[in-house]
Scaffold this motif. Structure first.
Motif, PDB file in Angstrom:
ATOM      1  N   PRO A  30       0.808  -1.221   0.000  1.00 48.71           N
ATOM      2  CA  PRO A  30       0.000   0.000   0.000  1.00 48.71           C
ATOM      3  C   PRO A  30       0.842   1.272   0.000  1.00 48.71           C
ATOM      4  N   ILE A  31       0.266   2.335  -0.534  1.00 43.49           N
ATOM      5  CA  ILE A  31       0.757   3.695  -0.343  1.00 43.49           C
ATOM      6  C   ILE A  31      -0.278   4.394   0.526  1.00 43.49           C
ATOM      7  N   LEU A  32       0.119   4.863   1.679  1.00 40.94           N
ATOM      8  CA  LEU A  32      -0.804   5.460   2.641  1.00 40.94           C
ATOM      9  C   LEU A  32      -0.241   6.782   3.125  1.00 40.94           C
ATOM     10  N   ASP A  33      -1.019   7.836   3.041  1.00 43.87           N
ATOM     11  CA  ASP A  33      -0.564   9.180   3.424  1.00 43.87           C
ATOM     12  C   ASP A  33       0.706   9.572   2.677  1.00 43.87           C
ATOM     13  N   GLY A  34       0.811   9.121   1.424  1.00 48.47           N
ATOM     14  CA  GLY A  34       1.968   9.449   0.599  1.00 48.47           C
ATOM     15  C   GLY A  34       3.195   8.610   0.893  1.00 48.47           C
ATOM     16  N   ILE A  35       3.055   7.581   1.747  1.00 43.91           N
ATOM     17  CA  ILE A  35       4.198   6.769   2.178  1.00 43.91           C
ATOM     18  C   ILE A  35       4.081   5.361   1.598  1.00 43.91           C
ATOM     19  N   PRO A  36       4.965   4.957   0.697  1.00 43.22           N
ATOM     20  CA  PRO A  36       4.977   3.555   0.263  1.00 43.22           C
ATOM     21  C   PRO A  36       5.394   2.656   1.428  1.00 43.22           C
ATOM     22  N   ASN A  49       0.469  -1.325  13.136  1.00 37.27           N
ATOM     23  CA  ASN A  49       0.436   0.120  12.905  1.00 37.27           C
ATOM     24  C   ASN A  49      -0.958   0.642  12.565  1.00 37.27           C
ATOM     25  N   VAL A  50      -1.989  -0.125  12.944  1.00 33.02           N
ATOM     26  CA  VAL A  50      -3.351   0.330  12.669  1.00 33.02           C
ATOM     27  C   VAL A  50      -3.634   1.662  13.369  1.00 33.02           C
ATOM     28  N   LEU A  51      -3.175   1.811  14.633  1.00 39.39           N
ATOM     29  CA  LEU A  51      -3.453   3.052  15.369  1.00 39.39           C
ATOM     30  C   LEU A  51      -2.877   4.273  14.657  1.00 39.39           C
ATOM     31  N   PRO A  52      -1.553   4.336  14.376  1.00 39.13           N
ATOM     32  CA  PRO A  52      -1.056   5.534  13.691  1.00 39.13           C
ATOM     33  C   PRO A  52      -1.610   5.693  12.288  1.00 39.13           C
ATOM     34  N   ALA A  53      -1.879   4.580  11.606  1.00 40.88           N
ATOM     35  CA  ALA A  53      -2.403   4.669  10.241  1.00 40.88           C
ATOM     36  C   ALA A  53      -3.782   5.310  10.219  1.00 40.88           C
ATOM     37  N   GLN A 161       4.594   9.601   9.007  1.00 37.52           N
ATOM     38  CA  GLN A 161       3.422  10.435   8.713  1.00 37.52           C
ATOM     39  C   GLN A 161       3.749  11.913   8.894  1.00 37.52           C
ATOM     40  N   LEU A 162       4.438  12.234   9.980  1.00 37.01           N
ATOM     41  CA  LEU A 162       4.791  13.631  10.219  1.00 37.01           C
ATOM     42  C   LEU A 162       5.766  14.117   9.158  1.00 37.01           C
ATOM     43  N   LEU A 167       6.676  17.392   4.271  1.00 34.61           N
ATOM     44  CA  LEU A 167       7.099  17.416   2.874  1.00 34.61           C
ATOM     45  C   LEU A 167       6.012  18.020   1.981  1.00 34.61           C
ATOM     46  N   ARG A 168       4.759  17.657   2.241  1.00 39.36           N
ATOM     47  CA  ARG A 168       3.660  18.090   1.378  1.00 39.36           C
ATOM     48  C   ARG A 168       3.132  19.475   1.727  1.00 39.36           C
ATOM     49  N   THR A 169       3.170  19.854   3.014  1.00 36.65           N
ATOM     50  CA  THR A 169       2.507  21.083   3.445  1.00 36.65           C
ATOM     51  C   THR A 169       3.448  22.208   3.860  1.00 36.65           C
ATOM     52  N   GLY A 170       4.713  21.869   4.185  1.00 36.91           N
ATOM     53  CA  GLY A 170       5.628  22.886   4.685  1.00 36.91           C
ATOM     54  C   GLY A 170       5.278  23.356   6.080  1.00 36.91           C
ATOM     55  N   ARG A 171       4.522  22.535   6.830  1.00 39.76           N
ATOM     56  CA  ARG A 171       4.129  22.874   8.186  1.00 39.76           C
ATOM     57  C   ARG A 171       4.479  21.735   9.134  1.00 39.76           C
ATOM     58  N   VAL A 172       4.961  22.090  10.320  1.00 39.48           N
ATOM     59  CA  VAL A 172       5.221  21.126  11.389  1.00 39.48           C
ATOM     60  C   VAL A 172       4.094  21.244  12.407  1.00 39.48           C
TER      61      VAL A 172
END
Length: 346
Positions: A30-36, A49-53, A161-162, A167-172
């Motif tokens: 899977p690719i999830l939240d932009g992460i392969p 990793n169901v909780l963080p996903a 995820q963070l 990477l996508r938003t430029g926000r922490v």
């Protein structure tokens, strides 16, 4: 290869499915939240990793606080927040302009990387892999310093995820622990000028999905004592490098049986052994020609013993480490190994 792009932007696939092109495999990832997510025991990884996903990122600070109070200390929810708090502060705290003055300073991981790159000397051209990238600041720094593709890999999905969100938003945006289960939401900008050369993947460092000699530089900051087989990890990192490629390794040798069986500790488990319990000597021995278990075709070119690394626990506590630094280079005489495997892509 990409089998399905289910949800995407102009630049990224946020949700999708990868398919192994080998006819005798045909496994899906899977690719999830932009992460392969490319790991061998995929079913176990997804289950763990169901909780963080599934963790929502749009909760208010008040509701997240309530959920944290109900979950309590030591819960999976709290452990996740503690890790994000500690590592996000060190990686990005220097960009938090609203942060109150403190007697401790964030950014030690960035300073250690900068010093390591300076000591490494001229760097070969080609892609860089950041092994154990955590929340991603070092991967961004590698792309900016080297002006090449920088790939961050880790198994901790919450941290990825963070990193992917930044990477996508430029926000922490992360929960910073104040005390106990009390956290304050920190939000601020972090924009990398080389973000287009950065990506983050979920991968097992002991079973990376790359062909040999795929990278010019392998960076492994404070991860050697977090893998189940440290010697195997070093052999794997060496195999990823092109001839002339460099490995940058730092570690506090903070061994724990929760991560590594005692028998796998490089030194650190018996003062009666040849290394007399000194982990740095055991690592050096692996790069010594003719030594048992030697990592082939790698030569140590620089060492340092006491790089400072500080990890914030909460407002009134932090942990201080002295890191051992090893920089090794792959000999130019290594012959290139042809492979039918496809090259990595961004």
């Amino acid at each position: 290869m990409i089998s399905q792009a289910i949800r995407e932007t102009a630049e990224d696939i946020l949700e999708g499915i990868l398919l192994c092109p080998c006819t005798d495999c045909q496994r899906e990832f899977p690719i999830l939240d932009g992460i392969p997510i490319i790991v061998g025991p995929l079913r176990a990884y997804v289950s763990d990793n169901v909780l963080p996903a599934l963790m929502r990122s749009d909760l208010s600070e008040e509701l997240e606080s309530l959920l944290g109070d109900c979950s309590g200390p030591g819960s999976a929810f709290d452990v996740r927040r503690q890790l994000l708090s500690a590592y996000s502060w060190d990686h990005y705290g220097d960009y938090d302009l609203a942060d109150a003055p403190s007697t401790t300073s964030s950014g030690s991981i960035v300073r250690n990387l900068a010093e390591s790159l300076q000591l490494a000397g001229p760097l070969p051209s080609g892609p860089v892999i950041d092994m154990g990238c955590s929340v991603g600041r070092t991967t961004f720094e590698l792309a900016e310093h080297h002006d090449q593709l920088a790939l961050g890999v880790d198994l901790n999905f919450s941290m990825l995820q963070l990193a992917s969100s930044i990477l996508r938003t430029g926000r922490v945006s992360y929960p910073r622990r104040r005390v106990g289960v009390v956290y304050d939401r920190r939000e601020f900008a972090y924009v990398s000028s080389h973000a287009h050369q950065v990506d983050f993947w979920a991968c097992d460092l002991l079973a990376l999905p790359f062909s040999r000699q795929s990278f010019s530089i392998a960076v492994a900051l404070n991860v050697l004592d977090c893998v189940s087989a440290p010697a195997e990890f070093l052999h794997s990192a060496s195999g990823l490098l092109n001839p002339g490629g460099k490995l940058i390794l730092t570690t506090p040798f903070d061994w724990s049986p929760a991560a590594t069986n005692v028998e796998g500790w490089l030194g650190g488990h018996s003062q009666r052994a040849v290394e007399r319990g000194a982990s740095e000597n055991a690592v050096r021995k692996l790069f010594t020609e003719g030594a048992p278990g030697q990592i082939p075709e790698m030569d140590v070119i620089e060492e340092r013993d006491s790089l400072p690394w500080q990890v914030r626990l909460h407002d009134r506590a932090s942990m201080s480490y002295r890191l051992s630094l090893t920089i090794a280079q792959k000999r130019e005489s290594v012959l290139a190994i042809s492979s039918s495997e496809p090259p990595i892509s961004h």
